[in-house]
Design a protein around this motif. Structure first.
Motif, short mmCIF file in Angstrom:
data_model
loop_
_atom_site.label_atom_id
_atom_site.label_comp_id
_atom_site.label_asym_id
_atom_site.label_seq_id
_atom_site.Cartn_x
_atom_site.Cartn_y
_atom_site.Cartn_z
N PRO A 78 0.79 -1.23 0.00
CA PRO A 78 0.00 0.00 0.00
C PRO A 78 0.83 1.28 0.00
O PRO A 78 0.30 2.38 -0.17
CB PRO A 78 -0.81 -0.11 1.30
CG PRO A 78 0.08 -0.91 2.19
CD PRO A 78 0.81 -1.89 1.30
N ALA A 79 2.13 1.17 0.22
CA ALA A 79 3.03 2.32 0.28
C ALA A 79 4.43 1.84 -0.09
O ALA A 79 4.68 0.64 -0.16
CB ALA A 79 3.04 2.91 1.69
N ASP A 80 5.34 2.77 -0.33
CA ASP A 80 6.74 2.40 -0.52
C ASP A 80 7.30 2.00 0.84
O ASP A 80 7.21 2.76 1.80
CB ASP A 80 7.54 3.57 -1.09
CG ASP A 80 7.17 3.89 -2.53
OD1 ASP A 80 6.52 3.07 -3.19
OD2 ASP A 80 7.54 4.99 -2.99
N LEU A 81 7.88 0.81 0.91
CA LEU A 81 8.34 0.26 2.18
C LEU A 81 9.83 0.01 2.18
O LEU A 81 10.41 -0.36 1.16
CB LEU A 81 7.66 -1.10 2.45
CG LEU A 81 6.15 -1.15 2.44
CD1 LEU A 81 5.67 -2.59 2.55
CD2 LEU A 81 5.57 -0.31 3.55
N LEU A 82 10.44 0.18 3.34
CA LEU A 82 11.81 -0.26 3.56
C LEU A 82 11.73 -1.67 4.12
O LEU A 82 11.10 -1.89 5.17
CB LEU A 82 12.53 0.66 4.54
CG LEU A 82 13.95 0.24 4.91
CD1 LEU A 82 14.87 0.34 3.70
CD2 LEU A 82 14.46 1.06 6.06
N LEU A 83 12.32 -2.64 3.45
CA LEU A 83 12.32 -4.02 3.90
C LEU A 83 13.22 -4.15 5.12
O LEU A 83 14.41 -3.85 5.06
CB LEU A 83 12.82 -4.93 2.77
CG LEU A 83 12.98 -6.41 3.09
CD1 LEU A 83 11.65 -7.04 3.46
CD2 LEU A 83 13.62 -7.13 1.90
N SER A 143 5.03 -6.30 -12.03
CA SER A 143 4.37 -6.18 -13.34
C SER A 143 3.39 -5.01 -13.40
O SER A 143 3.21 -4.42 -14.47
CB SER A 143 3.67 -7.49 -13.73
OG SER A 143 2.70 -7.82 -12.76
N ASN A 144 2.78 -4.64 -12.28
CA ASN A 144 1.88 -3.47 -12.27
C ASN A 144 2.64 -2.16 -12.48
O ASN A 144 2.04 -1.17 -12.89
CB ASN A 144 1.14 -3.38 -10.93
CG ASN A 144 0.04 -4.38 -10.81
OD1 ASN A 144 -0.31 -5.05 -11.78
ND2 ASN A 144 -0.50 -4.50 -9.63
N ILE A 185 8.84 -0.87 6.92
CA ILE A 185 8.40 0.42 7.47
C ILE A 185 8.07 1.32 6.29
O ILE A 185 8.81 1.37 5.30
CB ILE A 185 9.48 1.03 8.38
CG1 ILE A 185 8.94 2.27 9.07
CG2 ILE A 185 10.76 1.32 7.65
CD1 ILE A 185 9.77 2.72 10.25
N ALA A 186 6.95 2.01 6.39
CA ALA A 186 6.51 2.89 5.29
C ALA A 186 7.45 4.09 5.19
O ALA A 186 7.73 4.76 6.19
CB ALA A 186 5.08 3.35 5.52
N LEU A 187 7.91 4.36 3.99
CA LEU A 187 8.76 5.52 3.74
C LEU A 187 8.00 6.63 3.02
O LEU A 187 8.07 7.78 3.41
CB LEU A 187 9.98 5.12 2.89
CG LEU A 187 10.96 4.17 3.53
CD1 LEU A 187 12.07 3.83 2.55
CD2 LEU A 187 11.56 4.78 4.80
N TYR A 188 7.33 6.27 1.95
CA TYR A 188 6.56 7.23 1.17
C TYR A 188 5.13 6.72 1.05
O TYR A 188 4.91 5.55 0.78
CB TYR A 188 7.13 7.38 -0.24
CG TYR A 188 8.61 7.74 -0.31
CD1 TYR A 188 9.10 8.89 0.26
CD2 TYR A 188 9.50 6.89 -0.98
CE1 TYR A 188 10.45 9.21 0.18
CE2 TYR A 188 10.84 7.21 -1.06
CZ TYR A 188 11.31 8.37 -0.48
OH TYR A 188 12.64 8.68 -0.56
N LEU A 213 8.33 -1.11 -3.66
CA LEU A 213 7.50 -0.03 -4.19
C LEU A 213 6.01 -0.32 -4.06
O LEU A 213 5.56 -1.46 -4.20
CB LEU A 213 7.84 0.22 -5.66
CG LEU A 213 9.26 0.70 -5.94
CD1 LEU A 213 9.50 0.77 -7.43
CD2 LEU A 213 9.52 2.04 -5.28
N ARG A 214 5.26 0.76 -3.81
CA ARG A 214 3.80 0.64 -3.76
C ARG A 214 3.30 0.05 -5.08
O ARG A 214 3.75 0.45 -6.16
CB ARG A 214 3.18 2.03 -3.56
CG ARG A 214 1.65 1.98 -3.49
CD ARG A 214 1.09 3.35 -3.34
NE ARG A 214 1.25 4.06 -4.61
CZ ARG A 214 0.48 5.06 -4.99
NH1 ARG A 214 -0.45 5.52 -4.20
NH2 ARG A 214 0.69 5.64 -6.15
#
Length: 124
Positions: A4-9, A24-25, A115-118, A101-102
């Motif tokens: 749902p958001a850009d995440l830091l793994l 692919s999206n 953790i959500a970054l953007y 990436l989201r």
């Protein structure tokens, strides 16, 4: 399910914090991409351990360049007013290798912690 958001793994169900994602999206590519958590967070692989994390992440502003990302992270106690780390494991550099990436989807990996970054319109 898509992120749902850009995440830091931070960590994953796989040894050493590896995970596979499908983008692919985002870019039309159907081959899976291998991502890897930072060595300093990969060992935090339980809810209790992740909940105990303290530190700081500094990253660039969002951009449309999918495969470019520059950031750094330090874990440990942090002095007030942004002076810097008191006790930590030192700064570690982060790259697109740790960024999920989201719109991408987790594949062939049971779970991840991130953790959500953007968020919102400010994603990459």
């Amino acid at each position: 399910e898509q992120f749902p958001a850009d995440l830091l793994l931070l960590s994953s169900s796989e040894e050493q914090g590896f995970c596979f994602i499908e983008t692919s999206n985002l870019d039309g590519e159907t081959s899976l991409k291998l991502k890897k958590a930072s060595d300093i967070t990969a060992k935090y692989n339980t809810e209790a351990a992740v909940s105990s994390l303290k530190g700081r992440i500094e990253c660039e502003h969002p951009s449309e360049l999918m495969y470019e990302f520059k950031a750094r992270m330090a874990l440990g106690s942090w002095e007030s007013r942004g002076r810097g780390p008191k006790k930590n494991e030192g700064w570690c550099s982060l790259s697109h290798q740790e960024l999920l990436l989201r719109g991408a989807s987790l594949r062939n990996t049971h779970w991840i912690f991130g953790i959500a970054l953007y968020t919102g319109v400010d994603t990459k």
